[in-house]
Design a protein around this motif. Sequence first.
Motif, mmCIF file in Angstrom:
data_model
loop_
_atom_site.group_PDB
_atom_site.id
_atom_site.type_symbol
_atom_site.label_atom_id
_atom_site.label_comp_id
_atom_site.label_asym_id
_atom_site.label_seq_id
_atom_site.Cartn_x
_atom_site.Cartn_y
_atom_site.Cartn_z
ATOM 1 N N ASP A 1 0.905 -1.040 0.053
ATOM 2 C CA ASP A 1 -0.031 0.706 0.111
ATOM 3 C C ASP A 1 1.253 1.280 -0.063
ATOM 4 O OD1 ASP A 1 -2.997 -0.964 0.189
ATOM 5 O OD2 ASP A 1 -1.640 -2.014 1.720
ATOM 6 N N ALA A 2 1.957 0.952 0.080
ATOM 7 C CA ALA A 2 2.642 1.675 -0.624
ATOM 8 C C ALA A 2 3.070 2.745 -1.366
ATOM 9 C CB ALA A 2 4.069 1.760 0.100
ATOM 10 N N GLY A 3 2.228 2.459 -2.779
ATOM 11 C CA GLY A 3 3.038 3.053 -3.995
ATOM 12 C C GLY A 3 2.185 4.106 -4.108
ATOM 13 N N PRO A 4 0.537 4.284 -3.791
ATOM 14 C CA PRO A 4 0.246 5.302 -3.835
ATOM 15 C C PRO A 4 0.908 7.171 -3.254
ATOM 16 C CG PRO A 4 -1.496 3.474 -3.566
ATOM 17 C CD PRO A 4 -0.013 3.722 -3.576
ATOM 18 N N TRP A 5 1.702 6.975 -1.841
ATOM 19 C CA TRP A 5 1.960 7.824 -1.722
ATOM 20 C C TRP A 5 3.864 7.925 -2.133
ATOM 21 C CZ3 TRP A 5 2.637 11.829 0.964
ATOM 22 C CH2 TRP A 5 3.886 11.985 1.948
ATOM 23 N N LEU A 6 4.988 6.565 -1.955
ATOM 24 C CA LEU A 6 6.053 6.901 -2.611
ATOM 25 C C LEU A 6 5.569 7.576 -3.719
ATOM 26 C CD1 LEU A 6 7.239 3.413 -0.761
ATOM 27 C CD2 LEU A 6 7.987 5.868 -0.676
#
Length: 205
Positions: free
Chosen positions: A78-83
């Motif tokens: 779930d880190a993709g949209p932020w990173l």
Amino acid sequence: MSPPPGRRRGPSKGDRREQAILDTARTLLARKPLAEITIDELAAGAEISRSSFYFYFDSKLAVVVALLHGLAGELDADAGPWLDGTGPDEPALRRSLTALAAIWRTHGRLLAGALAAAPGCPPIGEWRNSLRAAHVSRLAARIERERAAGLAPDGPEPHVLAGMIDDLRTAAFAGATDPERLVDDLVTVELRMLYGDLRVLHSPG
């Protein structure tokens, strides 16, 4: 009808037994530390003999390493949209940290034990270093983009700042009895580390 080349009809008996050992270890780790778990317990949970256990894993450590590698994808899922995003996107950061907190709630004993063992255990140390390096690299790239676009102020070297943020959240979750309660504070602290004055979050576009 035959399965496509290179594909089995389903998991083999060996695959199922290996998974049963991993599932047993995960269940036991939710109740007690690794040091208190025995090979006999792992074998019994998988409904195999102690000698059969060693056909799949050569030690408890090997079971733990397999579990950790299985978690690597979840930790980053779930880190993709932020990173990969832009700007002080508080909702995206909150979603990422909330998902991470949920993983720590479910697998906290395993993860905390692994972090404690990492300095003296090369297989676990390599797992931790690889996971950290991947997150730090992506976060540092985000910091560089934000600064180049004038969205974030200059500050510590991007990889240094990204490493500080990664270490902060790991230390916070590793010692937490209620990981979800840390999310609000972590969101505030991480955004301040990246963007300085939090009033930027609420300034007119």
